[in-house]
Write a protein that holds these residues in place. Sequence first.
Motif, PDB file in Angstrom:
ATOM      1  N   ARG A  29       0.813  -1.199   0.000  1.00  0.00           N
ATOM      2  CA  ARG A  29       0.000   0.000   0.000  1.00  0.00           C
ATOM      3  C   ARG A  29       0.852   1.257   0.000  1.00  0.00           C
ATOM      4  NH1 ARG A  29      -2.646  -4.053   1.365  1.00  0.00           N
ATOM      5  NH2 ARG A  29      -4.872  -4.205   1.151  1.00  0.00           N
ATOM      6  N   ASP A 164      -1.891   2.835   8.689  1.00  0.00           N
ATOM      7  CA  ASP A 164      -2.993   2.146   9.353  1.00  0.00           C
ATOM      8  C   ASP A 164      -3.643   1.175   8.371  1.00  0.00           C
ATOM      9  OD1 ASP A 164      -4.989   1.309  10.998  1.00  0.00           O
ATOM     10  OD2 ASP A 164      -5.924   3.283  11.277  1.00  0.00           O
ATOM     11  N   THR A 171      -6.113   0.850   3.320  1.00  0.00           N
ATOM     12  CA  THR A 171      -5.031   1.360   4.152  1.00  0.00           C
ATOM     13  C   THR A 171      -5.096   2.877   4.179  1.00  0.00           C
ATOM     14  OG1 THR A 171      -3.602  -0.498   3.611  1.00  0.00           O
ATOM     15  CG2 THR A 171      -2.525   1.472   4.447  1.00  0.00           C
ATOM     16  N   ARG A 172      -4.797   3.443   5.335  1.00  0.00           N
ATOM     17  CA  ARG A 172      -4.727   4.895   5.484  1.00  0.00           C
ATOM     18  C   ARG A 172      -3.332   5.262   5.961  1.00  0.00           C
ATOM     19  NH1 ARG A 172      -9.565   6.984   8.440  1.00  0.00           N
ATOM     20  NH2 ARG A 172     -10.358   7.041   6.289  1.00  0.00           N
ATOM     21  N   GLU A 174      -1.016   8.647   7.302  1.00  0.00           N
ATOM     22  CA  GLU A 174      -1.109   9.993   7.837  1.00  0.00           C
ATOM     23  C   GLU A 174       0.238  10.698   7.707  1.00  0.00           C
ATOM     24  OE1 GLU A 174      -3.881  11.215   8.767  1.00  0.00           O
ATOM     25  OE2 GLU A 174      -5.156   9.455   9.037  1.00  0.00           O
ATOM     26  N   SER A 194      -2.983  13.224   4.358  1.00  0.00           N
ATOM     27  CA  SER A 194      -3.593  11.897   4.522  1.00  0.00           C
ATOM     28  C   SER A 194      -3.774  11.248   3.158  1.00  0.00           C
ATOM     29  CB  SER A 194      -4.954  12.024   5.215  1.00  0.00           C
ATOM     30  OG  SER A 194      -5.565  10.762   5.343  1.00  0.00           O
ATOM     31  N   ASP A 196      -5.815   7.741   1.559  1.00  0.00           N
ATOM     32  CA  ASP A 196      -6.663   6.558   1.694  1.00  0.00           C
ATOM     33  C   ASP A 196      -6.482   5.709   0.441  1.00  0.00           C
ATOM     34  OD1 ASP A 196      -7.576   7.364   4.110  1.00  0.00           O
ATOM     35  OD2 ASP A 196      -9.613   7.861   3.449  1.00  0.00           O
ATOM     36  N   ASP A 198      -7.650   2.227  -1.396  1.00  0.00           N
ATOM     37  CA  ASP A 198      -8.663   1.183  -1.403  1.00  0.00           C
ATOM     38  C   ASP A 198      -8.410   0.252  -2.587  1.00  0.00           C
ATOM     39  OD1 ASP A 198     -10.879  -0.422  -1.314  1.00  0.00           O
ATOM     40  OD2 ASP A 198     -12.297   1.218  -0.991  1.00  0.00           O
TER      41      ASP A 198
END
Length: 743
Positions: A29, A164, A171-172, A174, A194, A196, A198
């Motif tokens: 990711r 995360d 997955t995220r 930061e 940030s 994101d 997917d």
Amino acid sequence: MRFYRAYGRPCSLTTVHIGSLSLSRAYRRISAAALLALAAPAYGQEGEWSYCEPISVPSFENDLEPGVTYVDANRLAAERGGVSTFTGDVTLRRDQRRVIGDKAIYNQLTGTATLIGNVRYETPDARLQGERAQLHLEEESGRIYDAQFRFISTRANGTAELVDIITPEFTRMESATYSTCDPDNQVWALKASSFDLDEATNTGEAWNVRVNVKGVPIFYSPYLNFPLAGRKSGFLAPSYGSSETGGTDLSIPYYWNIAPHRDATFTPRYIENRGTMLYSEFRYLNPNSYGQINYDYLGNDSLFGDERSFLRIDQNGRWNGWTSDLLYQEVSDAEYFEDISNRQGMTSQTHLERHLNLDYRSDWWSFQGRVQEYQTLSGNTVYQRQPQLVLDFSPPSGPGGLDFDGYGELVRFALDEEPGDDRPTGTRLDVKPSVSLPQRGTAWFLTPKLALQHTQYQLDEDENEALSRTLPITSLDSGLFFERDLGIGGRSLLQTLEPRLYYLYVPYEDQSALPLFDTGRYGTSYSQLFRDDRFSGPDRVGDANQLTTAITTRFIDSDSGAELLSASLGQIQYFSDRRVQLNPGDDPPETTSSELIGELRSRPTPAWDISASAVYDPHEELTEEVTGRVRYNPGKRKNFTLSYRQREPDLEQTDVSLFWPIARQWSVLGRSNYDLVEKRNLDEIVGLEYQSCCWSIRMITRSRLDTGTLEQERSFEVLFELKGLTQIGSQLEEEVERGILGY
């Protein structure tokens, strides 16, 4: 059953293996996040990253059992409640992945693993570091804190305060950054508050995205939506420049990803002194066809005083052994390409071709059907083929080693009606079967050949009269091969001597009544000495009773087999006058021999490439044509080329191009195409380039002769590139690459 090892004692542990998979997904990711619409992979050409610090590549054991996770640690403590603690140089290995940390705590009841202190994840192409990682092994989720990542193949690196892994597909990240610069010298960086990512929808989202150069923001977007793999719609890097005629020139492309096999690009272009125009490009790729459509439109050119446009449709298809090729081009006016086109290679066009070809090929025969016409931009109109049918066949050798070949063509020639144009139109049939008997030995070859060419016409102005011509063509090609060993300067060489004789006989037939549709004279060259006709099309078949004598010598390195030098010299001896001429009023030449034609090619070392040719008329004691080229290319991004061309009576040009480093990170580039007869530059490019690890800048000035006004058109353009991210600058880059070898 999976195993770990502590002090060499094997014990069962079934879930460490899942933890390795979770870390692998986490890293994938981060990789996807780097591939933003603004951040394309930084593969580049070899040597592009030569100014960067070297990256050490991790090594991996090749003797591990596939699919098994191994754990090494100095100490193992098993506590109540299913908690196991590994400490001291903890290493988890599985296939070509490795996780290292100071401490690992595994809770068998909750299925979680915590790695603490100097956490490092490595694959052959990637590295991930963090201070702490919490992984939910059964759910394949978790968090990695204070992460740093680096790709070896693309040189991409970056950081994230938190990675995360919410689900295996989502997955995220930061406070993440991305760059291809050395980590301790971040000239530029892509930053976002940030990300994101997917995988289920192949979609990425980023908030508060900015690109910083030396800490100064040069681009900002509050939100970006991009694909994790493949393409995404959006604006591309702008290009800009200036010219004396047009003034400031700015283009901002927009890319539309319609489908995986279709896309389009729309480019508004502002030209200060002309107005605003739009370039449109549509591309498609189907299982059995592909193509591209371009349409350029300028509503009102302030300098030209009218609207201007260009349309090009290019389509190719294939099915069941057949292929098709469609090309349609149309331009609003003859000066369009010279004035405003960004397609530099088309500025010298005099006719725009349009055609539809249909081809079929088998093992020993082929067929082509064609419809062809032209839009005339300058000069006379040319014949259109409506249609043209061509059949070629070359079956396997027959009895006794005989080779049979054949060619047939049926074509109708048409013209756009113009006042005063009295050139004929009509249909032509041309067939040419042949038979040959190639004979070859170790040091010789002999090939007798007999062909019969029949050409027939049906002209529109006299439908009752059929013109025709039938001629036999006899030739005998022969040669010998001699070789000897010799040494020059301690180098072992093989020299060859290859004499060749080519006899050609074609009887004379008056062809002055036949039209000239598509036939001309071949240019004088060494290969022309061995053709069976001095004319390029079937409207004329040259009478011949002649013998070509030629000789070639080669010097070959005995150790490597490389050809260091080859030289050829040849001439035709005529036993009768050449009575058939291109035009009925032309006087036949009375010389008993042709020009002396010589060619030379030498590559004494891999860095040097030298070629030359000359045509000398011994009867006039005149050198009719000379060409030469010297190229020195000792390494990547180092090239000097000098070319010379002279042809009587009024052509003499030089072409010099250079790309050369003048300091560790600085290079100069240039090209000068100069007309020695008119004493003027035809095209001149001068530039300066600076290369750093992760960015480069090129400043280029160009002066090009406008063939319409015979004045110099000058322009200045800048190209600024953030390697692995984007480039901002000129449309001249492709032209520079084409004009300067080694660039």
